[in-house]
Design a protein around this motif. Structure first.
Motif, PDB file in Angstrom:
ATOM      1  N   PHE A   1       0.851  -1.170   0.000  1.00 46.11           N
ATOM      2  CA  PHE A   1       0.000   0.000   0.000  1.00 46.11           C
ATOM      3  C   PHE A   1       0.894   1.229   0.000  1.00 46.11           C
ATOM      4  O   PHE A   1       2.096   1.151   0.187  1.00 46.11           O
ATOM      5  CB  PHE A   1      -0.921   0.000   1.226  1.00 46.11           C
ATOM      6  N   GLY A   2       0.279   2.368  -0.231  1.00 49.37           N
ATOM      7  CA  GLY A   2       1.036   3.612  -0.215  1.00 49.37           C
ATOM      8  C   GLY A   2       1.829   3.821  -1.494  1.00 49.37           C
ATOM      9  O   GLY A   2       1.402   3.441  -2.579  1.00 49.37           O
ATOM     10  N   ILE A   3       3.001   4.412  -1.323  1.00 44.66           N
ATOM     11  CA  ILE A   3       3.836   4.780  -2.468  1.00 44.66           C
ATOM     12  C   ILE A   3       4.875   3.692  -2.721  1.00 44.66           C
ATOM     13  O   ILE A   3       5.639   3.336  -1.837  1.00 44.66           O
ATOM     14  CB  ILE A   3       4.525   6.128  -2.214  1.00 44.66           C
ATOM     15  N   TYR A   4       4.882   3.166  -3.923  1.00 43.70           N
ATOM     16  CA  TYR A   4       5.877   2.168  -4.271  1.00 43.70           C
ATOM     17  C   TYR A   4       6.063   2.136  -5.784  1.00 43.70           C
ATOM     18  O   TYR A   4       5.202   2.592  -6.528  1.00 43.70           O
ATOM     19  CB  TYR A   4       5.463   0.775  -3.776  1.00 43.70           C
ATOM     20  N   THR A   5       7.180   1.609  -6.180  1.00 42.35           N
ATOM     21  CA  THR A   5       7.492   1.478  -7.599  1.00 42.35           C
ATOM     22  C   THR A   5       7.294   0.031  -8.013  1.00 42.35           C
ATOM     23  O   THR A   5       7.691  -0.886  -7.292  1.00 42.35           O
ATOM     24  CB  THR A   5       8.947   1.908  -7.868  1.00 42.35           C
ATOM     25  N   MET A   6       6.685  -0.175  -9.163  1.00 36.01           N
ATOM     26  CA  MET A   6       6.561  -1.518  -9.742  1.00 36.01           C
ATOM     27  C   MET A   6       7.355  -1.544 -11.032  1.00 36.01           C
ATOM     28  O   MET A   6       7.336  -0.574 -11.801  1.00 36.01           O
ATOM     29  CB  MET A   6       5.103  -1.868 -10.043  1.00 36.01           C
ATOM     30  N   GLY A   7       8.035  -2.627 -11.236  1.00 30.76           N
ATOM     31  CA  GLY A   7       8.858  -2.678 -12.438  1.00 30.76           C
ATOM     32  C   GLY A   7       9.160  -4.085 -12.889  1.00 30.76           C
ATOM     33  O   GLY A   7       8.740  -5.068 -12.260  1.00 30.76           O
ATOM     34  N   TRP A   8       9.883  -4.147 -13.985  1.00 30.87           N
ATOM     35  CA  TRP A   8      10.318  -5.410 -14.564  1.00 30.87           C
ATOM     36  C   TRP A   8      11.833  -5.387 -14.729  1.00 30.87           C
ATOM     37  O   TRP A   8      12.398  -4.388 -15.204  1.00 30.87           O
ATOM     38  CB  TRP A   8       9.663  -5.632 -15.921  1.00 30.87           C
ATOM     39  N   TYR A   9      12.436  -6.483 -14.335  1.00 33.28           N
ATOM     40  CA  TYR A   9      13.864  -6.708 -14.544  1.00 33.28           C
ATOM     41  C   TYR A   9      14.011  -7.999 -15.330  1.00 33.28           C
ATOM     42  O   TYR A   9      13.076  -8.790 -15.414  1.00 33.28           O
ATOM     43  CB  TYR A   9      14.590  -6.830 -13.199  1.00 33.28           C
ATOM     44  N   ARG A  10      15.180  -8.198 -15.892  1.00 27.02           N
ATOM     45  CA  ARG A  10      15.426  -9.453 -16.591  1.00 27.02           C
ATOM     46  C   ARG A  10      16.852  -9.929 -16.360  1.00 27.02           C
ATOM     47  O   ARG A  10      17.742  -9.138 -16.067  1.00 27.02           O
ATOM     48  CB  ARG A  10      15.165  -9.297 -18.094  1.00 27.02           C
ATOM     49  N   GLN A  11      17.009 -11.230 -16.499  1.00 23.53           N
ATOM     50  CA  GLN A  11      18.330 -11.826 -16.351  1.00 23.53           C
ATOM     51  C   GLN A  11      18.525 -12.865 -17.439  1.00 23.53           C
ATOM     52  O   GLN A  11      17.797 -13.863 -17.479  1.00 23.53           O
ATOM     53  CB  GLN A  11      18.509 -12.444 -14.977  1.00 23.53           C
ATOM     54  N   ALA A  12      19.482 -12.602 -18.301  1.00 27.55           N
ATOM     55  CA  ALA A  12      19.830 -13.539 -19.362  1.00 27.55           C
ATOM     56  C   ALA A  12      20.905 -14.496 -18.844  1.00 27.55           C
ATOM     57  O   ALA A  12      21.629 -14.173 -17.888  1.00 27.55           O
ATOM     58  CB  ALA A  12      20.342 -12.781 -20.573  1.00 27.55           C
ATOM     59  N   PRO A  13      21.029 -15.664 -19.457  1.00 22.00           N
ATOM     60  CA  PRO A  13      22.047 -16.627 -19.010  1.00 22.00           C
ATOM     61  C   PRO A  13      23.445 -16.014 -18.984  1.00 22.00           C
ATOM     62  O   PRO A  13      23.873 -15.391 -19.957  1.00 22.00           O
ATOM     63  CB  PRO A  13      21.952 -17.733 -20.066  1.00 22.00           C
ATOM     64  N   GLY A  14      24.128 -16.157 -17.859  1.00 19.88           N
ATOM     65  CA  GLY A  14      25.480 -15.653 -17.731  1.00 19.88           C
ATOM     66  C   GLY A  14      25.600 -14.155 -17.525  1.00 19.88           C
ATOM     67  O   GLY A  14      26.709 -13.615 -17.520  1.00 19.88           O
ATOM     68  N   LYS A  15      24.471 -13.495 -17.358  1.00 21.07           N
ATOM     69  CA  LYS A  15      24.501 -12.030 -17.191  1.00 21.07           C
ATOM     70  C   LYS A  15      23.839 -11.633 -15.883  1.00 21.07           C
ATOM     71  O   LYS A  15      23.102 -12.394 -15.279  1.00 21.07           O
ATOM     72  CB  LYS A  15      23.803 -11.344 -18.366  1.00 21.07           C
ATOM     73  N   GLN A  16      24.104 -10.396 -15.469  1.00 20.27           N
ATOM     74  CA  GLN A  16      23.484  -9.882 -14.263  1.00 20.27           C
ATOM     75  C   GLN A  16      22.053  -9.436 -14.533  1.00 20.27           C
ATOM     76  O   GLN A  16      21.692  -9.115 -15.669  1.00 20.27           O
ATOM     77  CB  GLN A  16      24.301  -8.693 -13.730  1.00 20.27           C
ATOM     78  N   ARG A  17      21.268  -9.422 -13.485  1.00 22.30           N
ATOM     79  CA  ARG A  17      19.900  -8.926 -13.599  1.00 22.30           C
ATOM     80  C   ARG A  17      19.951  -7.428 -13.899  1.00 22.30           C
ATOM     81  O   ARG A  17      20.745  -6.687 -13.307  1.00 22.30           O
ATOM     82  CB  ARG A  17      19.133  -9.186 -12.308  1.00 22.30           C
ATOM     83  N   GLU A  18      19.092  -7.003 -14.820  1.00 24.95           N
ATOM     84  CA  GLU A  18      19.084  -5.600 -15.215  1.00 24.95           C
ATOM     85  C   GLU A  18      17.666  -5.054 -15.252  1.00 24.95           C
ATOM     86  O   GLU A  18      16.702  -5.788 -15.510  1.00 24.95           O
ATOM     87  CB  GLU A  18      19.724  -5.430 -16.596  1.00 24.95           C
TER      88      GLU A  18
END
Length: 115
Positions: free
Chosen positions: A29-46
């Protein structure tokens, strides 16, 4: 606790489209951010895209003009419309909620872009 459930991943050909959905439940509830990240094989989540409670959006340079994030505050959902998909978009996509310095994550949904 906050629970996030993603849906909409799958296999798509290059140039195709997919729509990912994220539904949030629990103590959110309240103020928050919703988003999408992705992680490809061998890579960091971005970061892929995110939207604040006030409607401000932010995109990774690699997806600008191709992906669109939309958010429904009342329903506590966030969708990611992905167009003109490329092979390099192949990854596990994770829904994220950021609130009061805390990050919450879904289990992820796999997007595979291949012919």
């Amino acid at each position: 606790q906050v629970q996030l459930v993603e849906s909409g991943g799958g296999l798509v050909q290059p140039g195709g489209s997919l729509r990912l959905s994220c539904a949030a439940s629990g103590s959110i509830f309240g103020i928050y951010t919703m988003g999408w990240y992705r992680q490809a094989p061998g890579k960091q989540r971005e970061l892929v895209a995110r939207a604040t409670s006030g409607g401000t959006t932010d995109y990774a340079d690699s997806v600008k003009s191709r992906f669109t994030i939309s958010r429904d505050n009342a329903k506590k959902t966030a969708n990611l419309q992905m167009n003109s998909l490329k092979s390099e978009d192949t990854a596990v996509y994770y829904c994220n909620v950021a609130r009061n310095g805390m990050d919450y994550w879904g289990k992820g949904t796999l997007v595979t872009v291949s012919s």
